[in-house]
Design a protein around this motif. Structure first.
Motif, mmCIF file in Angstrom:
data_model
loop_
_atom_site.group_PDB
_atom_site.id
_atom_site.type_symbol
_atom_site.label_atom_id
_atom_site.label_comp_id
_atom_site.label_asym_id
_atom_site.label_seq_id
_atom_site.Cartn_x
_atom_site.Cartn_y
_atom_site.Cartn_z
ATOM 1 N N PHE A 129 46.966 81.674 74.558
ATOM 2 C CA PHE A 129 46.505 80.870 75.693
ATOM 3 C C PHE A 129 45.206 81.403 76.296
ATOM 4 O O PHE A 129 44.986 82.611 76.361
ATOM 5 N N SER A 130 44.390 80.464 76.795
ATOM 6 C CA SER A 130 43.216 80.845 77.588
ATOM 7 C C SER A 130 43.719 81.379 78.934
ATOM 8 O O SER A 130 44.899 81.197 79.273
ATOM 9 N N ARG A 131 42.817 81.965 79.693
ATOM 10 C CA ARG A 131 43.225 82.476 81.014
ATOM 11 C C ARG A 131 43.781 81.346 81.894
ATOM 12 O O ARG A 131 44.781 81.506 82.573
ATOM 13 N N GLY A 132 43.122 80.206 81.843
ATOM 14 C CA GLY A 132 43.574 79.068 82.647
ATOM 15 C C GLY A 132 44.985 78.652 82.262
ATOM 16 O O GLY A 132 45.835 78.408 83.124
ATOM 17 N N MET A 133 45.242 78.577 80.947
ATOM 18 C CA MET A 133 46.574 78.173 80.480
ATOM 19 C C MET A 133 47.622 79.220 80.871
ATOM 20 O O MET A 133 48.730 78.886 81.293
ATOM 21 N N ALA A 134 47.250 80.492 80.725
ATOM 22 C CA ALA A 134 48.196 81.565 81.063
ATOM 23 C C ALA A 134 48.555 81.511 82.554
ATOM 24 O O ALA A 134 49.721 81.668 82.932
ATOM 25 N N GLN A 135 47.547 81.251 83.375
ATOM 26 C CA GLN A 135 47.821 81.209 84.816
ATOM 27 C C GLN A 135 48.622 79.951 85.174
ATOM 28 O O GLN A 135 49.440 79.965 86.086
ATOM 29 N N ARG A 136 48.408 78.855 84.441
ATOM 30 C CA ARG A 136 49.222 77.647 84.663
ATOM 31 C C ARG A 136 50.689 77.948 84.329
ATOM 32 O O ARG A 136 51.597 77.511 85.033
ATOM 33 N N THR A 157 41.045 84.024 90.156
ATOM 34 C CA THR A 157 39.956 84.745 89.492
ATOM 35 C C THR A 157 39.834 84.318 88.029
ATOM 36 O O THR A 157 40.812 84.361 87.281
ATOM 37 N N GLY A 158 38.646 83.900 87.648
ATOM 38 C CA GLY A 158 38.377 83.568 86.241
ATOM 39 C C GLY A 158 38.948 82.240 85.776
ATOM 40 O O GLY A 158 38.922 81.950 84.584
ATOM 41 N N LEU A 159 39.470 81.438 86.695
ATOM 42 C CA LEU A 159 40.052 80.156 86.276
ATOM 43 C C LEU A 159 38.975 79.081 86.144
ATOM 44 O O LEU A 159 38.016 79.058 86.897
ATOM 45 N N ASP A 160 39.170 78.186 85.187
ATOM 46 C CA ASP A 160 38.296 77.026 85.060
ATOM 47 C C ASP A 160 38.546 76.088 86.257
ATOM 48 O O ASP A 160 39.564 76.204 86.939
ATOM 49 N N GLN A 161 37.622 75.168 86.469
ATOM 50 C CA GLN A 161 37.677 74.310 87.662
ATOM 51 C C GLN A 161 38.967 73.498 87.751
ATOM 52 O O GLN A 161 39.550 73.362 88.814
ATOM 53 N N SER A 162 39.431 72.977 86.607
ATOM 54 C CA SER A 162 40.614 72.115 86.717
ATOM 55 C C SER A 162 41.879 72.939 86.995
ATOM 56 O O SER A 162 42.749 72.510 87.750
ATOM 57 N N SER A 163 41.964 74.145 86.431
ATOM 58 C CA SER A 163 43.123 75.009 86.735
ATOM 59 C C SER A 163 43.080 75.440 88.197
ATOM 60 O O SER A 163 44.109 75.533 88.873
ATOM 61 N N LEU A 164 41.869 75.691 88.685
ATOM 62 C CA LEU A 164 41.700 76.106 90.072
ATOM 63 C C LEU A 164 42.122 74.978 91.019
ATOM 64 O O LEU A 164 42.788 75.210 92.030
ATOM 65 N N ARG A 165 41.744 73.760 90.658
ATOM 66 C CA ARG A 165 42.117 72.595 91.476
ATOM 67 C C ARG A 165 43.632 72.452 91.525
ATOM 68 O O ARG A 165 44.227 72.259 92.575
ATOM 69 N N LEU A 166 44.263 72.596 90.348
ATOM 70 C CA LEU A 166 45.724 72.502 90.273
ATOM 71 C C LEU A 166 46.371 73.571 91.146
ATOM 72 O O LEU A 166 47.286 73.294 91.926
ATOM 73 N N LEU A 167 45.876 74.795 91.019
ATOM 74 C CA LEU A 167 46.425 75.907 91.801
ATOM 75 C C LEU A 167 46.335 75.590 93.297
ATOM 76 O O LEU A 167 47.322 75.713 94.028
#
Ligand SMILES: Nc1ncnc2c1ncn2[C@@H]1O[C@H](COP(=O)(O)OP(=O)(O)OP(=O)(O)O)[C@@H](O)[C@H]1O
Length: 226
Positions: A129-136, A157-167
């Protein structure tokens, strides 16, 4: 004094020393249910140290921190993702569920993975997984227990925009349904707009505890917030 039912966490005169080095002292606050409390301060001010004390992961050198909500409804999300790389996303979730004493059905786990946008990666090894996927996936772990009290230590930290929005959307949704959120953000200027109150650490003490609307980084923290 607020009534106990509205409070998720009480901190009283907390102090922390590492050796003889004072990080902070006399920190007191109540964290309320249904609020986002953003913890801010310069690098090294003691934000993570305070969060760990609040979460019961570190002892204060003096004073106390008491979680009022049910311990099994308390979650912690940091920048490290505690996923098992050789297990699929689904197996990771199922493993965590068993650690929490839960036994959700496959459908329930898939619903959580769908909620974080990982439905199609359910059977993939989490190690890929990418960092974004792992954090999801880590966020799905938090949803397993539907927390009443959530600690966030720079999970964006280090999340792509869409993962950040979801968070951000999910953190706000948790607050709106009555959870207490204590949040150290990697982007204070943005996340201040989502917070209800700010706790500012500076000069080894609690420099500010009050509404996010009235918070002025310039006067409280000398302009620079992080
Ligand atoms: N286990 C430890 N032993 C000794 N010193 C420590 C320990 N943990 C943290 N510190 C020190 O305590 C101070 C506060 O650290 P902390 O990580 O809480 O600050 P922070 O405000 O979260 O910083 P940052 O914004 O850089 O993440 C730092 O100077 C750090 O080096």
């Amino acid at each position: 004094m607020e009534n106990n039912e509205s409070i998720a966490l009480k901190v009283r005169n907390a102090a922390k020393l590492f050796g003889t080095r004072l990080i902070f002292k006399n920190v007191s606050c109540d964290v309320r249910r249904g609020e986002i409390l953003l913890v801010v301060g310069r690098n090294g001010a003691g934000k993570t140290t305070l969060l760990k004390i609040m979460a019961g992961l570190s002892r204060p050198s003096a004073g106390s921190a008491e979680i009022i909500t049910a311990p099994e409804k308390t979650a912690y999300l940091g920048h490290s993702t505690f996923i098992y790389p050789r297990l699929s996303a689904l197996r990771n979730l199922s493993f965590w569920a068993s650690m929490y004493g839960l036994s959700p059905s496959r459908d329930e786990l898939m619903t959580l993975l769908r909620r974080v946008g990982l439905e199609r990666a359910a059977e993939e090894l989490a190690g890929s997984f990418s960092r974004g996927m792992a954090q999801r996936l880590n966020l799905a772990r938090v949803f397993l227990i539907d927390p009443d009290l959530l600690f966030l230590d720079e999970p964006g930290t280090g999340l792509d925009q869409s993962s950040l929005r979801l968070l951000r959307e999910e953190v706000v949704a948790l607050r709106d349904r009555g959870a207490a959120v204590v949040w150290i953000s990697h982007d204070v200027n943005h996340d201040m707009t989502l917070a209800d109150r700010i706790l500012g650490l500076a000069s080894n003490k609690l420099e500010y505890l009050g509404s996010a609307v009235d918070f002025d980084p310039e006067t409280v923290l000398g302009g620079k917030v992080c």
